[in-house]
Design a protein around this motif. Structure first.
Motif, PDB file in Angstrom:
ATOM      1  N   GLU A 145       0.850  -1.183   0.000  1.00 24.07           N
ATOM      2  CA  GLU A 145       0.000   0.000   0.000  1.00 24.07           C
ATOM      3  C   GLU A 145       0.889   1.237   0.000  1.00 24.07           C
ATOM      4  O   GLU A 145       2.011   1.225   0.503  1.00 24.07           O
ATOM      5  CB  GLU A 145      -0.902  -0.003   1.237  1.00 24.07           C
ATOM      6  N   ASN A 146       0.350   2.309  -0.560  1.00 21.86           N
ATOM      7  CA  ASN A 146       1.127   3.543  -0.602  1.00 21.86           C
ATOM      8  C   ASN A 146       1.399   4.052   0.807  1.00 21.86           C
ATOM      9  O   ASN A 146       0.495   4.084   1.653  1.00 21.86           O
ATOM     10  CB  ASN A 146       0.362   4.599  -1.413  1.00 21.86           C
ATOM     11  N   ASN A 195      -4.222  10.395  -1.106  1.00 25.29           N
ATOM     12  CA  ASN A 195      -5.067   9.234  -1.334  1.00 25.29           C
ATOM     13  C   ASN A 195      -6.533   9.626  -1.171  1.00 25.29           C
ATOM     14  O   ASN A 195      -6.850  10.805  -0.963  1.00 25.29           O
ATOM     15  CB  ASN A 195      -4.679   8.061  -0.419  1.00 25.29           C
ATOM     16  N   ILE A 201       0.548  11.002  -0.006  1.00 28.34           N
ATOM     17  CA  ILE A 201       1.263   9.769  -0.351  1.00 28.34           C
ATOM     18  C   ILE A 201       2.422  10.032  -1.318  1.00 28.34           C
ATOM     19  O   ILE A 201       3.244   9.158  -1.546  1.00 28.34           O
ATOM     20  CB  ILE A 201       0.307   8.723  -0.958  1.00 28.34           C
ATOM     21  N   GLU A 231      -4.964   5.239  -6.974  1.00 26.30           N
ATOM     22  CA  GLU A 231      -5.478   6.534  -6.532  1.00 26.30           C
ATOM     23  C   GLU A 231      -6.054   7.358  -7.682  1.00 26.30           C
ATOM     24  O   GLU A 231      -5.630   7.219  -8.835  1.00 26.30           O
ATOM     25  CB  GLU A 231      -4.364   7.351  -5.858  1.00 26.30           C
TER      26      GLU A 231
END
Length: 358
Positions: A145-146, A195, A201, A231
């Motif tokens: 995940e970012n 996000n 992010i 995103e």
């Protein structure tokens, strides 16, 4: 044959030969980034984007060509497109046996050339080494995940509006809203990427160098790497307006969302490129069936390019194109819907429901 294709993909990943394949296709500037390889199309395509071709390190070896709006393909389809000049879905499908043969001949996978795998595989005395390499490869290329950064990360930049964007019509208050700043170290204009929850992010930078193409300097780059496929730019700001209007306007560049917002159309998102990912499609679908979708691409994109993106939303959604039927914008100049000012944009916006795709 399908079992062969699966086995070939698995072997490519185990032997870490994806970069080699891109080089064999005469792609240029092949580099690994996050969970994928990125490259420039071969010279015959006359493309200067170093991120045009993207090949992912997943079991399907998913691929896409960003600058041609080609997505949802695998490594064999990519070979059909680049090596054998097959540019539509039908010809790509028909070319599969030829692409398979090309790949097997190039990599020395002779056992797959007759349509079936060898029943008695050669003994691999280096199997232990391949297994070790595969384990390390999975650890290295695992999709994450970012990462989320505190807002204080922007303190390293000069967070004031810039005259460059003022000259391009982006007002002072608009630059404040979208947090335009300047990075002294890289000498780039910057703005944060959030996000869907409004958390930072990444930070994107735009060069001020006028001759960036001649000097081989990227016009845009992310100062903090992240996976943009997960995103939508401006989602956290636009969500309320999208639901209120029951419509979402989708642009390519972030700047187009800034000017659209400045012109009073706030129910807008940006891809940050030209190709919509499956994850982004699902986010839009999660808003409900009643949300109309308007694809507002730059003028250099063809009707086929836009239709290809529209199909990703399926046949149950209302999808329109913000199409320049009045012939006001220039494909040569790659005009975005907002590049010619508010009046031209509003005319384009008013005509948006005249061009329904789905």
């Amino acid at each position: 044959m399908n079992n062969d294709l699966t086995d070939i993909k698995k072997r490519i990943l185990e032997e870490d030969r994806l970069k080699e394949i891109l080089n064999l296709m005469e792609c240029e500037e092949v580099k690994f980034k996050n969970n994928r390889f990125e490259a420039m199309l071969p010279p015959k395509f006359n493309s200067d984007s170093t991120r045009s071709v993207q090949a992912y390190q997943n079991e399907n070896i998913s691929c896409r060509i960003r600058t041609r709006s080609v997505s949802n393909i695998d490594i064999f389809d990519l070979i059909s497109y680049i090596v054998f000049d097959c540019y539509d879905d039908n010809s790509i499908h028909k070319c599969l046996p030829k692409s398979k043969r090309w790949l097997c001949e190039k990599l020395g996978y002779d056992e797959y050339l007759n349509g079936f795998a060898r029943t008695e595989p050669k003994k691999d005395h280096l199997r232990w080494l391949h297994d070790l390499k595969r384990k390390r490869s999975k650890q290295k290329h695992q999709i994450k995940e970012n990462e989320i950064f505190d807002d204080s990360i922007l303190s390293q930049f000069v967070m004031y509006p810039h005259v460059k964007y003022l000259d391009e019509g982006i007002e002072y208050k608009t630059q404040l809203e979208f947090q335009i700043g300047f990075d002294i170290q890289s000498e780039r204009l910057i703005y944060p990427i959030h996000n869907q929850f409004g958390e930072i992010i990444s930070v994107k930078g735009r060069t001020l160098e006028l001759e960036y193409e001649l000097k081989n300097i990227p016009k845009f780059l992310y100062l903090i790497p992240f996976n943009m496929m997960y995103e939508w730019y401006n989602w956290h700001r636009a969500m309320y307006y999208i639901i209120e209007a029951k419509e979402v306007i989708i642009y390519e560049a972030e700047k187009t969302s800034w000017l659209s917002t400045q012109f009073g159309i706030r129910n807008c998102l940006s891809i940050g490129g030209g190709d919509i990912s499956e994850f982004q499609v699902q986010l839009i679908k999660s808003l409900g069936m009643e949300i109309k979708i308007v694809l507002a691409y730059d003028k250099d994109k063809t009707a086929e390019d836009i239709k290809k993106q529209a199909k990703k939303f399926g046949n149950t959604r209302s999808v329109f194109a913000m199409w320049d039927g009045r012939k006001v914008f220039s494909a040569d100049e790659k005009h975005s819907p907002t590049d010619l000012g508010e009046e031209a944009f509003k005319q384009l916006y008013e005509d948006r429901h005249q061009y329904r795709i789905i």
